[in-house]
Design an enzyme around this catalytic site. Sequence first.
Site, short mmCIF file in Angstrom:
data_model
loop_
_atom_site.label_atom_id
_atom_site.label_comp_id
_atom_site.label_asym_id
_atom_site.label_seq_id
_atom_site.Cartn_x
_atom_site.Cartn_y
_atom_site.Cartn_z
N GLU A 112 -2.05 8.47 -9.22
CA GLU A 112 -0.54 9.55 -8.93
C GLU A 112 -0.52 10.71 -9.96
OE1 GLU A 112 4.33 8.85 -8.28
OE2 GLU A 112 2.87 7.97 -9.98
N GLU A 130 10.25 -0.52 -8.13
CA GLU A 130 9.71 0.53 -7.44
C GLU A 130 8.89 1.50 -7.92
OE1 GLU A 130 9.97 4.17 -5.51
OE2 GLU A 130 11.79 4.49 -7.16
N LEU A 131 7.86 1.84 -7.63
CA LEU A 131 6.75 2.39 -8.40
C LEU A 131 6.28 3.75 -7.46
CD1 LEU A 131 5.18 -1.18 -9.05
CD2 LEU A 131 6.88 -0.57 -10.66
N GLY A 185 9.70 2.81 -11.76
CA GLY A 185 8.90 4.21 -13.11
C GLY A 185 6.66 4.05 -12.11
N SER A 186 6.35 3.25 -13.99
CA SER A 186 4.64 3.58 -13.27
C SER A 186 4.71 2.01 -12.53
CB SER A 186 4.39 3.74 -14.33
OG SER A 186 4.13 2.73 -15.26
N CYS A 241 7.45 10.08 -6.92
CA CYS A 241 7.32 9.41 -6.69
C CYS A 241 6.69 9.57 -5.16
CB CYS A 241 7.32 7.92 -7.12
SG CYS A 241 8.82 7.16 -6.23
#
Length: 488
Positions: A390, A253-254, A233-234, A296
Amino acid sequence: MKMRPGTQTGFLLCGKEWTDGEAMEVRSPWDQGLLGKVTVATRKDAREAVTHAVASVRRTRALPRWKRKEILEDIAAALIEQKERFAQLIVAEAGKPVRTARIEVERAILTFKTASEEAIRLGGESIPLDLTEGNEGRWGLVQRFPVGPVLAITPFNFPLMLVAHKLAPAIAAGCPVVLKPAPQTPFTALALGEVILKAGWPEEALAVLPLANEDTAWLAEREDRLKLVSFTGSAAVGWGLKARSGRKRVTLELGGNAALILHSDWRGSDVDQSQALEAVANRVAIGAFGYAGQSCISVQRVFVERTIFQTFLWKLVERAAKMVRGNPADEATEIGPVIRPADADRIEAWVKEAIEGGAKLVEGGGRDGSILQPTILTGTRSGMKVYDEEIFGPVVLVEPYDYFEEALAMVNRSRYGLQTGLYTRDAGRIMTAFRELEVGAVIVGDTPTWRLDPMPYGGVKDSGLGREGVRWAIEEMTEPRMLVMAGM
C-alpha cells in the site's frame, strides 16, 4: 477543547479533561508548526477508563431506543452547527485540503444520522419451535444485546469520519467506548467526544485517550473486560492486535492497493469514448491523488484494455498535471502534504526503487518538502513495493491488458482485497467480476475510492475482518441471545 501553540489539552475521561501527565506535541503536516500539546494517558488511566466503561454497561444497555436516537440526532445537529470548526481542525491536524475536509464533516453527519435511524430498527425475531412432537406451544425469541465495552482505535487520515464510524454504531447499540485516536490527530477526536457528552451520552461510557502504541497493544491483550477491539489502520498493526486480543471480538478495517479495470466497451462511438475516457481520467486522478493518496481505497493500480491504453494514459497525465498542490487551507488546493516527512521519504524511495527496477516514470516524481507531485508509473510488476504494498501516497500505476480475464487475475494478484473499480457496460463481465474478484466490494462505473458511509465496508485477505457501515457495525457490536418459551 483548545488547540493553540504551547497550549496543553487533556484527554477525556469521565467527562473531565485531564492535563496531568506527559505532553505530546502535535504538529502541522503543512509546515511542521506546533499546533498544540495533548496529555498522553497512561496504563493506569486506561485501566480506570475500562473500569468506568464496565460500570456503565447496565446504564447504556438500558437506554431506551428513543433516547439513543435523540442523542445521535443531537450529535449530528451539533456537527452541522460546527461544520467549519471541525473542517478547520481536520485541515490543521491532518493536512487535508479544506474542501475535502468539509466533505468529511458531511460524511460524519450522515453517519450519526444513519445511526439514529438504525438505533430504533434494532429489533429481534420470533422463531416457531413446535416443529416436532412434544414441543407443542414452544416458541423462541431472538434479540440482539450490546457486547459490552469497546476499544476503538482510529487512524489519522479521516480523524472525524472514521471516529464516527466507531462511536455512532456503539451509541446505537448501547456499548461504552474507550477511544484511542491517532497521535497525529487527537484534537478532532477530543472535540467530537465533547459534543457526544454534551448530547447526553453517559460520561463514564466514553473515554478519549491518546495512548502510546505499546500501551494500546497492552490494553488489547491484557484487559479482558473489553469485549470488542475495533481497529482501522495498517495491516501489520491490525493483524498483530488480533493475535494479541485473546477471546475478544476483533474487527479490522485495514489497508489495500486498490485496483481499477477499464474496458474498451465503456462507451460506444469513438467520439463518446474519448469523452468517456476523459471523465474516467478525471475520476482516477481525484481517486489516486486527492488528499495525497492517503486513503486505504485510493486508486493505486489501473488496468486498461490495450486498445485504449495510450489514449487513457495521456488523458490521465493531462489531468494530473493540472492538479493544484499547496497549502491545505487554500480553497483551490487538491493535493496537500503527506502526514509526515518520513512518509514522503518512503514514497519517494519506493518510486525510485521501481524506476531502477525497470518501471517507467510517465508523470511527476518530484517533491517539495512533504508535498509530492502526482506520480504516474507504468511497466511495473509484482515484486516492486509500489505494486505489492500500500503506497498511501499520490502514486498510481497504469498497465495494459489484452483479455478481461487477464485483468481480473491481475487484480487478484495481491495480498489485499478491499474494493475494486470497474468500467464496463457488459452485464456478463460485471457479473463475472462480481463473482471472481477477491474484494469486499466491486464499484461499477466509478473508482474503488467511492464509498457511501451507510453501506457495508470492509475487505478480505490482508484488508481486514468484519464490516463497518453503521448497520453492519452494530451487528459486530451486539450479540444474539435466544429466549425459549414453553407451554405459554
